[in-house]
Structure formats: C-alpha cells, structure tokens
Design a protein around this motif. Sequence first.
Motif, PDB file in Angstrom:
ATOM      1  N   ARG A 153      -2.647   6.933 -11.282  1.00  0.00           N
ATOM      2  CA  ARG A 153      -3.392   7.525 -10.175  1.00  0.00           C
ATOM      3  C   ARG A 153      -4.167   8.763 -10.580  1.00  0.00           C
ATOM      4  O   ARG A 153      -4.728   9.450  -9.729  1.00  0.00           O
ATOM      5  CB  ARG A 153      -2.420   7.812  -9.032  1.00  0.00           C
ATOM      6  CG  ARG A 153      -1.960   6.518  -8.405  1.00  0.00           C
ATOM      7  CD  ARG A 153      -0.624   6.614  -7.736  1.00  0.00           C
ATOM      8  NE  ARG A 153      -0.276   5.353  -7.092  1.00  0.00           N
ATOM      9  CZ  ARG A 153       0.313   4.332  -7.717  1.00  0.00           C
ATOM     10  NH1 ARG A 153       0.642   4.438  -8.975  1.00  0.00           N
ATOM     11  NH2 ARG A 153       0.586   3.218  -7.075  1.00  0.00           N
ATOM     12  N   MET A 160      -3.560  -0.432  -9.481  1.00  0.00           N
ATOM     13  CA  MET A 160      -2.534   0.451 -10.027  1.00  0.00           C
ATOM     14  C   MET A 160      -1.535  -0.389 -10.820  1.00  0.00           C
ATOM     15  O   MET A 160      -0.480  -0.755 -10.316  1.00  0.00           O
ATOM     16  CB  MET A 160      -1.831   1.199  -8.899  1.00  0.00           C
ATOM     17  CG  MET A 160      -2.770   1.990  -8.064  1.00  0.00           C
ATOM     18  SD  MET A 160      -3.593   3.174  -9.104  1.00  0.00           S
ATOM     19  CE  MET A 160      -5.014   3.555  -8.138  1.00  0.00           C
ATOM     20  N   ALA A 195      -9.971   9.044  -2.651  1.00  0.00           N
ATOM     21  CA  ALA A 195      -9.348   8.790  -3.951  1.00  0.00           C
ATOM     22  C   ALA A 195      -9.381   7.307  -4.250  1.00  0.00           C
ATOM     23  O   ALA A 195     -10.304   6.606  -3.848  1.00  0.00           O
ATOM     24  CB  ALA A 195      -7.932   9.339  -3.977  1.00  0.00           C
ATOM     25  N   CYS A 196      -8.337   6.837  -4.919  1.00  0.00           N
ATOM     26  CA  CYS A 196      -8.295   5.467  -5.412  1.00  0.00           C
ATOM     27  C   CYS A 196      -8.595   4.457  -4.309  1.00  0.00           C
ATOM     28  O   CYS A 196      -9.297   3.478  -4.529  1.00  0.00           O
ATOM     29  CB  CYS A 196      -6.938   5.147  -6.011  1.00  0.00           C
ATOM     30  SG  CYS A 196      -5.831   6.507  -6.238  1.00  0.00           S
ATOM     31  N   CYS A 197      -8.067   4.684  -3.109  1.00  0.00           N
ATOM     32  CA  CYS A 197      -8.267   3.723  -2.039  1.00  0.00           C
ATOM     33  C   CYS A 197      -9.745   3.536  -1.736  1.00  0.00           C
ATOM     34  O   CYS A 197     -10.156   2.471  -1.282  1.00  0.00           O
ATOM     35  CB  CYS A 197      -7.547   4.188  -0.782  1.00  0.00           C
ATOM     36  SG  CYS A 197      -5.786   3.865  -0.848  1.00  0.00           S
ATOM     37  N   GLY A 248      -7.565   7.414   0.976  1.00  0.00           N
ATOM     38  CA  GLY A 248      -7.036   8.165  -0.151  1.00  0.00           C
ATOM     39  C   GLY A 248      -6.171   9.323   0.267  1.00  0.00           C
ATOM     40  O   GLY A 248      -5.940   9.563   1.442  1.00  0.00           O
ATOM     41  N   ARG A 249      -5.702  10.041  -0.745  1.00  0.00           N
ATOM     42  CA  ARG A 249      -4.799  11.141  -0.469  1.00  0.00           C
ATOM     43  C   ARG A 249      -5.570  12.359   0.011  1.00  0.00           C
ATOM     44  O   ARG A 249      -6.650  12.653  -0.471  1.00  0.00           O
ATOM     45  CB  ARG A 249      -3.995  11.467  -1.713  1.00  0.00           C
ATOM     46  CG  ARG A 249      -4.807  11.448  -2.975  1.00  0.00           C
ATOM     47  CD  ARG A 249      -3.909  11.396  -4.188  1.00  0.00           C
ATOM     48  NE  ARG A 249      -4.658  11.652  -5.394  1.00  0.00           N
ATOM     49  CZ  ARG A 249      -4.821  10.743  -6.360  1.00  0.00           C
ATOM     50  NH1 ARG A 249      -4.301   9.554  -6.242  1.00  0.00           N
ATOM     51  NH2 ARG A 249      -5.496  11.041  -7.436  1.00  0.00           N
ATOM     52  N   ASP A 279      -1.057   4.181   1.500  1.00  0.00           N
ATOM     53  CA  ASP A 279       0.194   4.900   1.719  1.00  0.00           C
ATOM     54  C   ASP A 279      -0.015   6.408   1.759  1.00  0.00           C
ATOM     55  O   ASP A 279       0.625   7.108   2.527  1.00  0.00           O
ATOM     56  CB  ASP A 279       1.185   4.546   0.605  1.00  0.00           C
ATOM     57  CG  ASP A 279       1.656   3.122   0.720  1.00  0.00           C
ATOM     58  OD1 ASP A 279       1.412   2.518   1.766  1.00  0.00           O
ATOM     59  OD2 ASP A 279       2.267   2.617  -0.231  1.00  0.00           O
ATOM     60  N   PHE A 295       3.242  10.658  -3.502  1.00  0.00           N
ATOM     61  CA  PHE A 295       3.103  12.082  -3.785  1.00  0.00           C
ATOM     62  C   PHE A 295       3.792  12.925  -2.731  1.00  0.00           C
ATOM     63  O   PHE A 295       3.154  13.473  -1.835  1.00  0.00           O
ATOM     64  CB  PHE A 295       1.636  12.465  -3.893  1.00  0.00           C
ATOM     65  CG  PHE A 295       0.936  11.710  -4.966  1.00  0.00           C
ATOM     66  CD1 PHE A 295       1.254  11.932  -6.284  1.00  0.00           C
ATOM     67  CD2 PHE A 295      -0.009  10.769  -4.662  1.00  0.00           C
ATOM     68  CE1 PHE A 295       0.631  11.228  -7.285  1.00  0.00           C
ATOM     69  CE2 PHE A 295      -0.639  10.064  -5.653  1.00  0.00           C
ATOM     70  CZ  PHE A 295      -0.312  10.291  -6.968  1.00  0.00           C
ATOM     71  N   GLY A 343       0.021  -0.083   1.596  1.00  0.00           N
ATOM     72  CA  GLY A 343      -0.387  -0.566   0.282  1.00  0.00           C
ATOM     73  C   GLY A 343      -0.900   0.580  -0.559  1.00  0.00           C
ATOM     74  O   GLY A 343      -1.388   1.564  -0.030  1.00  0.00           O
ATOM     75  N   PRO A 366      -3.196   0.704  -3.859  1.00  0.00           N
ATOM     76  CA  PRO A 366      -4.033   0.709  -2.660  1.00  0.00           C
ATOM     77  C   PRO A 366      -3.870  -0.593  -1.887  1.00  0.00           C
ATOM     78  O   PRO A 366      -3.428  -1.583  -2.452  1.00  0.00           O
ATOM     79  CB  PRO A 366      -5.446   0.770  -3.242  1.00  0.00           C
ATOM     80  CG  PRO A 366      -5.335   0.080  -4.561  1.00  0.00           C
ATOM     81  CD  PRO A 366      -3.956   0.360  -5.066  1.00  0.00           C
TER      82      PRO A 366
HETATM   83  S1  SF4 Z   1      -2.329   5.089  -1.484  1.00  0.00           S
HETATM   84 FE1  SF4 Z   1      -2.251   4.745  -3.701  1.00  0.00          FE
HETATM   85  S2  SF4 Z   1      -4.271   3.961  -4.172  1.00  0.00           S
HETATM   86 FE2  SF4 Z   1      -4.424   4.939  -2.186  1.00  0.00          FE
HETATM   87  S3  SF4 Z   1      -5.029   7.045  -2.582  1.00  0.00           S
HETATM   88 FE3  SF4 Z   1      -2.817   6.995  -2.528  1.00  0.00          FE
HETATM   89  S4  SF4 Z   1      -2.202   6.771  -4.649  1.00  0.00           S
HETATM   90 FE4  SF4 Z   1      -4.337   6.159  -4.512  1.00  0.00          FE
END
Ligand code: SF4
Lengths: 413, 175
Positions: free
Chosen positions: A88, A173, B51-53, B89-90, B117, B125, B146, B148
């Motif tokens: 991440r 991921m 972020a990743c999402c 994302g976070r 999530d 986190f 999820g 993501p």
């Molecule tokens: S849920 Fe997972 S994929 Fe989405 S922002 Fe958080 S760490 Fe990244």
Amino acid sequence: MAIREGEVQEFTLEQLKHLVSERALRGETILLNMGPQHPSTHGVLRLLVELDGETIVSVVPDIGYLHTGIEKHCEHRTYTKIIPLTDRIDYLSPMSNNLAYVMAVEKLMGVEVPLRAQYIRVILTELQRIASHLVWLGTHALDIAAMSVFLYCFREREMILDIFEMVSGQRMMVSYFRVGGLWRDVPEGFEEAVRAFLKLMPARINEYERLLKKNPLWLRRTKGVGVISPEDAIAWGVTGPSLRGSGVNYDVRKAQPYSSYDHFEFDVPLGENGDVYDRFMVRIEEMRQSLRIIDQALRRLPKGPYITPDRKVTPPPKEELAWSMEALIHHFKFWTEGFSPPPGEVYHAVESPRGEFGVYINSDGSPRPRRVHFRAPSFVNLQALPIMAKGSLVADLVAIIGSIDIVLGEVDR
Amino acid sequence: MGTVGNPMIAMAPGQKTGELGVAVTTLEEALEWVAAWGRTRAMWPLLFGLACCAIEMMATQASHYDLSRFGMEIMRASPRQADLMIVAGRVSRKMAPVVRRLYDQMTEPKWVIAMGDCASTGGVFNNYAIVQGVDEIIPVDVYVSGCPPRPEGLIEGILLLHEKIRKGTRSGSSR
Ligand code: SF4
C-alpha cells in the motif's frame, strides 16, 4: 507547523518567506493554490504556484495529505505481516515493493531463494512495471486531453490484473512474495496467460505510440517542456525513467543486479533532452524491454521448489501438520511469534517503475523490526518538480507533473 | 475481494423490479418519484481520488467495466457540480478537513459512498495518521468493503445507492 484538526491548513506569508520570491511577498506576483483536490495532481498533491502572468516563477509542493504512518506501523508487526503494508505504499507497483522488502529481509538473514522463485519474481515485477506504466500513460494522456489512450491502457491493464489475481487471489494488493520465495507456486494456466499477453502487447504498445508520437498537439505540449539537465537530476537524487529521460544511464537492475536480473538481456532506454517527451518515450520503450525480459524468463523458467526449505523463515508444509507434532508446534510458533533476524541493519533497493525503491531495516534481534524506512522514488523525484516547472507556462505544469509519474501513497507513506 | 452483499440488486433486463407499479396518491408524491428516478439516471460523482482505491475507481470507469452503463460517466472536478462523493481511499488527519470542506461545497441533494475498508473503517491502518472511517467527518450512505473493492463491488455499491434514492431515503438519515 502543527495542524489542528478540523482546519484546512493555510499558509501565512511568514512561512512562505524563503520558498517564494520576494516579489510574491510584495504582492507583485500571484500565488495560486492547486490541489489537494485537483484532477491532474494524481492524488492529493497540493502545490502553491507563484505566477507572473502565465509564467511560473516558483512551485512549492505541500505534501502529507496521504500520510499513512506505514513506517511506524511496521514497528509493531512481525516481519511477515509487514508484507501487506508494503503493498500500500506505492499502490501502482505492489510487486516491486514486496520484492524490495522481502529481499531486504533475506539479505539480513542470509536466506537463499530458489531459482524458480527468482524467475517468477522477475516475471511478475516486470508485468507490474507494464501495468504501472499503463496507468501512467493513460492518466498522463488524459491530463493533456487525449481520452482514448486512457481507455486503451486500462483495457490492457485488466489482462495483467487477471494474471495477478490468478497467482495471488487479489487484483492489486497482491502480497504474493514471501521471505525466502513465494506464497505458493504459480497455478496452472499461468504460463499460457502470460504468453497470450506477450503475444498481444507489442502491437498494442505500437498503437499507443502511433496515437501520440506523431500527434502535433501532443508534441507541442511535451517537446521542450519541463526540461531538467542530467546534472540537476543527479544532484536532486532523481531516479528511474525521470532520470533516464535526461540521458543518465542508471538502472538498479543493471547497476546492482538482484533476483537474477543479470541472467536476462535487455537495454536501458535513454532520452536526450530531459523533457516531458523524452520521459514519455523512455517509458514506452521500457514497456517493450519488460516484455523482452518476461519472454526470456518464461522460456527459461526452471522447475523446482518455489520457496526455500529453510524452516527458519518458512512454515512447515500443511501435510506435515497431520502427523508431526514438531511441525505443528513450529507452525504455531511461526504464525504467532514470527521469526527473528539477527541484530543489524540492511538496505536493499530495486528498480520500481518510478525509480530506486529502497528498504532500510534496522533489527534488534526481536521478531519485530526496530525501524523500517522506505526510500520512495516518488518522494525524491518530486523535489525536481520546481526545477522542471520554473519558467514554463502554467498550462504545462499539468504535463510536467504527469511526466514525473508520482504516486502520492509513496510520497507520503 | 469482498463486495457488498445484496445479490438482488443486479437484475436481469426486463425483470420486474416491483417499483414500477407504485401506487401514487398525491401529485407531490408523483413528483418526488420522478425526481428520484431522474437523480439515479444522471449522477455526477466528484472527480476525487485519495489512494489505492481511486485506481480501482478509475478502472471502474474505464473500458472494461464501463461505468457509463449506469449513467455515471461524467465525473466533475468541481464539488459545486457534483452530487455524489466517492471517498476512494484512506483519509489522513491532514486530509480530513479538506474532505469535509469539499462535502460542504457540494450542493444538495448529495450522497456519499465510502469505497474500501480504509474509508469505511480505517482498514489495515489502525494508527495515528488515518481517520478511522470517513463517517467520523461526513455522513455516509453506502459502505463498500474490500481492500480495494473490485470494480464489481463499487458498481454494486452504486446500484445500492440508486435503490436507496429511489426509495426516497434521505442522505445520512440512518445516522
Ligand atoms: S482500502 Fe485498501 S486499497 Fe483502499 S485505500 Fe485503503 S489500503 Fe488502499
């Protein structure tokens, strides 16, 4: 400056004193805020741009909007449980992050990795490089208003994600690499899927190139824009395609080969002028080289174990738990307590799609690291943005940000 | 990985959804029904990734999953023109006030989907830097799990939101 909760952070002139020119403080130039919510800052980057008319006088990046505390978080996770956190950091290349981290731990503990695992690692990280460059190309082109490239790139990226899902069960991921090897062997059908991708991709890369390379709009927006000299790039610690765009031949895969990269033949594409266009061409060419590496690795993929038999870092095989008491105890201890590397420190770097991604681990001999630090290429490359942007037009800023290919998750960690 | 769990939402074309035969008694109700129908047909999400999402959100809009099948392809970069915020994302402590300000700037009626999530609960986190669920700062209508979420997961979340709007549940009224 402390951030109080519930307040959007504002700058005072006092804080900006040495960051912008004197004229800005006297009110002769305009200070413009860009981000953190802006379609072209690729996430949550905030920039303070000082403008004289339409010309950029200075750029002050303000980062930390995605600070996740991953490094601190690692300090109370066992070595195995850190792997999902590394995914991440740079979420466009989880495989490279996994690789850098597990290789650092392997270095610390002196673990040998079977050749099969090394080759599969190479195949997957190179696929990841292509996937990451596809996202970069799609969004970069979108920023300069070429919509169709985005749609094409994401179409091909799905193929790679399907392969990742096949091997790891997750699209993005992955957390697929383990200290000493891989989580499990690649499933049936993996080789066919990669072959199918290898067969299709060269034509597609040519297609992207044709779409943009002769496009007069694209050329006018990218040629001679955001130039950085090789000296400046080295001085600011820029790595990856952004450095090679300026013609500096530095690629960690060649300079310090790891994971048997020295077994494969590939070229390191270089640019000449260090502008947005050259960085674009370097990445396009890199995708082709990645295909070459994958092809060689797949053809020579050895048989054998996928993870080291060293029981210190690998759990016992599941079958053994049925009849061996020792294996059961070991299994239990492994998952609850983890393993303890010897005290000491280690640094290991890999060539991620964005540059040199390094992991520093400081161990005190306990099952949890004392300190983990990630050398994030985006963070370092972002420093070069003010130099590249100085003197160009405000509209070019978007192209320049895109060409450095930053991932904010990695900048802020 | 996980998806929101109402398999009933994705219905085959031509299948009766049960809402077409709503008995409308007053003109006001009829107008409200029409308005809700309209809102679900052309939602403008805020172009905003954290972020990743956000990468999966982009994948959802791109060619393979093609979010425009649900009338959702126009993303607006300005909160004044958007009526749906997908928190992808976070959310860090530093970003939280910005998210709140963006939400405040959106015009009514507005909805929020917490994608992933991290946005829903803080995810992996659980530490000093991340807001433990974006519902600490803004009201959320649909949570998509999820890490993501797969694009299918996000699409299902969006369809769930559409259903919620058609049923006339107000934004944030569950809280
Ligand atoms: S849920 Fe997972 S994929 Fe989405 S922002 Fe958080 S760490 Fe990244």
